[in-house]
Write a protein that holds these residues in place. Structure first.
Motif, PDB file in Angstrom:
ATOM      1  N   LYS A   5       0.747  -1.097  -0.135  1.00  0.00           N
ATOM      2  CA  LYS A   5      -0.376   0.070  -0.102  1.00  0.00           C
ATOM      3  C   LYS A   5       1.111   1.871  -0.037  1.00  0.00           C
ATOM      4  O   LYS A   5       0.163   1.838  -0.924  1.00  0.00           O
ATOM      5  CB  LYS A   5      -1.423   0.289   1.028  1.00  0.00           C
ATOM      6  N   ASN A   6       1.830   1.467   1.194  1.00  0.00           N
ATOM      7  CA  ASN A   6       2.784   2.649   1.009  1.00  0.00           C
ATOM      8  C   ASN A   6       3.489   2.611   0.144  1.00  0.00           C
ATOM      9  O   ASN A   6       3.419   3.866  -0.824  1.00  0.00           O
ATOM     10  CB  ASN A   6       4.106   2.220   2.340  1.00  0.00           C
ATOM     11  N   LEU A  46      18.950   2.855   2.933  1.00  0.00           N
ATOM     12  CA  LEU A  46      17.903   3.249   3.444  1.00  0.00           C
ATOM     13  C   LEU A  46      17.568   1.166   3.965  1.00  0.00           C
ATOM     14  O   LEU A  46      17.452   2.184   4.933  1.00  0.00           O
ATOM     15  CB  LEU A  46      16.728   2.441   2.198  1.00  0.00           C
ATOM     16  N   THR A  47      18.428   0.711   4.706  1.00  0.00           N
ATOM     17  CA  THR A  47      18.095  -0.749   5.136  1.00  0.00           C
ATOM     18  C   THR A  47      19.407  -0.125   6.521  1.00  0.00           C
ATOM     19  O   THR A  47      18.587  -0.701   7.212  1.00  0.00           O
ATOM     20  CB  THR A  47      19.367  -2.250   4.726  1.00  0.00           C
ATOM     21  N   TYR A  52      19.791   1.422  12.253  1.00  0.00           N
ATOM     22  CA  TYR A  52      19.554   3.273  13.322  1.00  0.00           C
ATOM     23  C   TYR A  52      18.044   3.581  14.074  1.00  0.00           C
ATOM     24  O   TYR A  52      17.941   4.072  15.042  1.00  0.00           O
ATOM     25  CB  TYR A  52      20.714   4.096  12.770  1.00  0.00           C
ATOM     26  N   ALA A  53      17.665   3.837  13.010  1.00  0.00           N
ATOM     27  CA  ALA A  53      16.045   3.917  13.557  1.00  0.00           C
ATOM     28  C   ALA A  53      15.408   2.664  14.670  1.00  0.00           C
ATOM     29  O   ALA A  53      14.644   3.178  15.569  1.00  0.00           O
ATOM     30  CB  ALA A  53      14.894   4.458  12.594  1.00  0.00           C
ATOM     31  N   LEU A 235      10.590  -4.054   6.553  1.00  0.00           N
ATOM     32  CA  LEU A 235       9.149  -4.069   6.653  1.00  0.00           C
ATOM     33  C   LEU A 235       9.316  -1.977   5.872  1.00  0.00           C
ATOM     34  O   LEU A 235       8.308  -2.190   5.748  1.00  0.00           O
ATOM     35  CB  LEU A 235       8.238  -4.430   7.132  1.00  0.00           C
ATOM     36  N   LYS A 236      10.557  -1.812   6.476  1.00  0.00           N
ATOM     37  CA  LYS A 236      10.188  -0.361   6.630  1.00  0.00           C
ATOM     38  C   LYS A 236      11.109   0.294   5.303  1.00  0.00           C
ATOM     39  O   LYS A 236      11.562   1.905   5.414  1.00  0.00           O
ATOM     40  CB  LYS A 236      10.983   0.108   8.026  1.00  0.00           C
ATOM     41  N   ILE A 237      11.712  -0.191   4.789  1.00  0.00           N
ATOM     42  CA  ILE A 237      12.399  -0.004   4.145  1.00  0.00           C
ATOM     43  C   ILE A 237      11.631   0.588   3.332  1.00  0.00           C
ATOM     44  O   ILE A 237      10.187   0.421   1.838  1.00  0.00           O
ATOM     45  CB  ILE A 237      13.878  -0.770   3.414  1.00  0.00           C
ATOM     46  N   ASP A 238      11.683   2.258   1.777  1.00  0.00           N
ATOM     47  CA  ASP A 238      10.967   3.001   1.143  1.00  0.00           C
ATOM     48  C   ASP A 238      11.386   2.092   0.051  1.00  0.00           C
ATOM     49  O   ASP A 238      12.606   3.095  -0.959  1.00  0.00           O
ATOM     50  CB  ASP A 238      11.885   4.176   1.081  1.00  0.00           C
ATOM     51  N   TYR A 239      10.900   0.998  -0.587  1.00  0.00           N
ATOM     52  CA  TYR A 239      11.006   0.700  -1.749  1.00  0.00           C
ATOM     53  C   TYR A 239      10.082   0.924  -2.364  1.00  0.00           C
ATOM     54  O   TYR A 239      11.164   1.023  -3.624  1.00  0.00           O
ATOM     55  CB  TYR A 239      10.110  -0.626  -1.565  1.00  0.00           C
TER      56      TYR A 239
END
Length: 366
Positions: A5-6, A46-47, A52-53, A235-239
């Motif tokens: 969805k993102n 991005l990974t 770090y986040a 799952l948080k990566i900006d694909y």
């Protein structure tokens, strides 16, 4: 499903898909056009940022710094400077998403100003991200596209950072020094072992970006580390950003005469390339703008300055700008309309000032 969805609702990716589809009617995509060094570099970046986040490193730094702030000027200055430093290493997106909610929580608690500090955090993140080749994804593209050495890159970014920080320092002088209660440091613990390992991977990532080591190993190592720490990090990566790069690589617009003539007419010199990058960033964001303009120019420094300065101004100038607006709408307590108006005025003021700065840097080769 959330990841899909993102990806589907990403506006910049939607524009990229349209451009790519249209280009397929005029030219056949070539595998050789895909810059895999850039793709692997962005994927690794991005990974690492998401690791770090997950480890809450920036949260701890923010709480430590705010625990020594006893007035509004010091609090705003510390948050803005942390945004600059964080932008250098974690990028402007993560910086905005992390620091703005932290500041707004303090601001709402003690009824502090929200509009100017949040704007400065966002601007500081953009300034810091321009300093390093990994701070902005389009910097990685420029380094790869023009085979820029570390020394040459920092010859461009250091003067820009110094002048930008001087301008920001002048803004700090006009912030009132109103006393506030000293903030209590939140008891957030850092997992030191994964943090140190991530930092080691990050150091090797630097060498990969500049082709000292094959970047594919840094990308694979960063993904393996994320999976080892917590697979959900992936799952948080900006694909959507990775697909945006891929789309612009395979859309061979250089085979479309109309587009070629149009862009060549705007990048015929260093100065025209600089302004073309800034202006195009205002309407299509600086990442796709850099890839588009970068295919038609050899003026690497002009593209570097234009793409980073072009991140100021409009809401879509950079992804970080959109995240600042989104985050404020979620966490701010003052009028969203008022924030948008004042934020826009300050953004375009910053754009005008920095455009003049970048022009001087180009003319005098500073």
């Amino acid at each position: 499903m959330t990841v899909l969805k993102n990806i589907a609702k990403d506006r910049i990716l939607q524009i990229t898909v349209i451009i790519t589809v249209v280009s397929l009617f005029f030219a056949r995509p070539r595998f050789a056009d895909i810059n895999f060094h850039t793709l692997w570099s962005v994927a690794a970046m991005l990974t690492i940022i998401q690791i770090y986040a997950y480890l809450h490193v920036l949260d701890v730094l923010a709480y430590k710094l705010t625990s020594i702030a006893d007035n509004t000027r010091k609090l705003n200055t510390l948050f803005s400077l942390l945004a600059v430093i964080s932008g250098m290493f974690l990028g402007n997106d993560i910086t905005a998403l992390t620091l703005i909610p932290l500041y707004l929580n303090i601001a709402k608690r003690y009824k502090l100003p929200q509009i100017l500090p949040v704007t400065l955090i966002g601007m500081g993140a953009n300034i810091g991200a321009a300093f390093t080749p990994w701070g902005n994804p389009h910097n990685i593209f420029s380094v790869s596209r023009f085979d820029v050495s570390p020394l040459k890159f920092f010859e461009w970014s250091v003067p820009y950072l110094v002048v930008s920080m001087l301008i920001m320092g002048l803004v700090f002088l006009f912030i009132p020094k109103e006393e506030i209660p000293v903030q209590k440091a939140e008891p957030i613990k850092i997992s030191w072992r994964p943090t140190l390992i991530t930092t080691a991977v990050f150091i090797f990532f630097f060498f990969g970006v500049f082709r000292t080591i094959d970047i594919i190993w840094q990308m694979l190592t960063s993904v393996a580390l994320a999976l080892a720490i917590n697979p959900r990090i992936m799952l948080k990566i900006d694909y959507a950003l990775l697909l945006t790069f891929t789309g612009f690589f395979i859309s061979d617009i250089q085979q479309i005469p109309l587009i070629v003539n149009l862009i060549h007419g705007t990048v015929y010199s260093e100065i025209s390339t600089y302004f073309a990058s800034i202006i195009s960033s205002q309407v299509m964001s600086n990442v796709p703008s850099t890839i588009l303009v970068g295919k038609f120019t050899t003026y690497a420094q002009a593209l570097f300055l234009g793409s980073n300065i072009g991140g100021f101004g409009s809401a879509i100038g950079s992804m970080a700008n959109m995240l600042v607006l989104k985050t404020f709408n979620q966490h701010g307590s003052v009028s969203k309309k008022k924030f948008f108006i004042q934020w826009t005025i300050m953004q375009f003021a910053g754009l005008i000032i920095l455009t003049a700065v970048g022009l001087l840097l180009l003319i005098f080769r500073i």
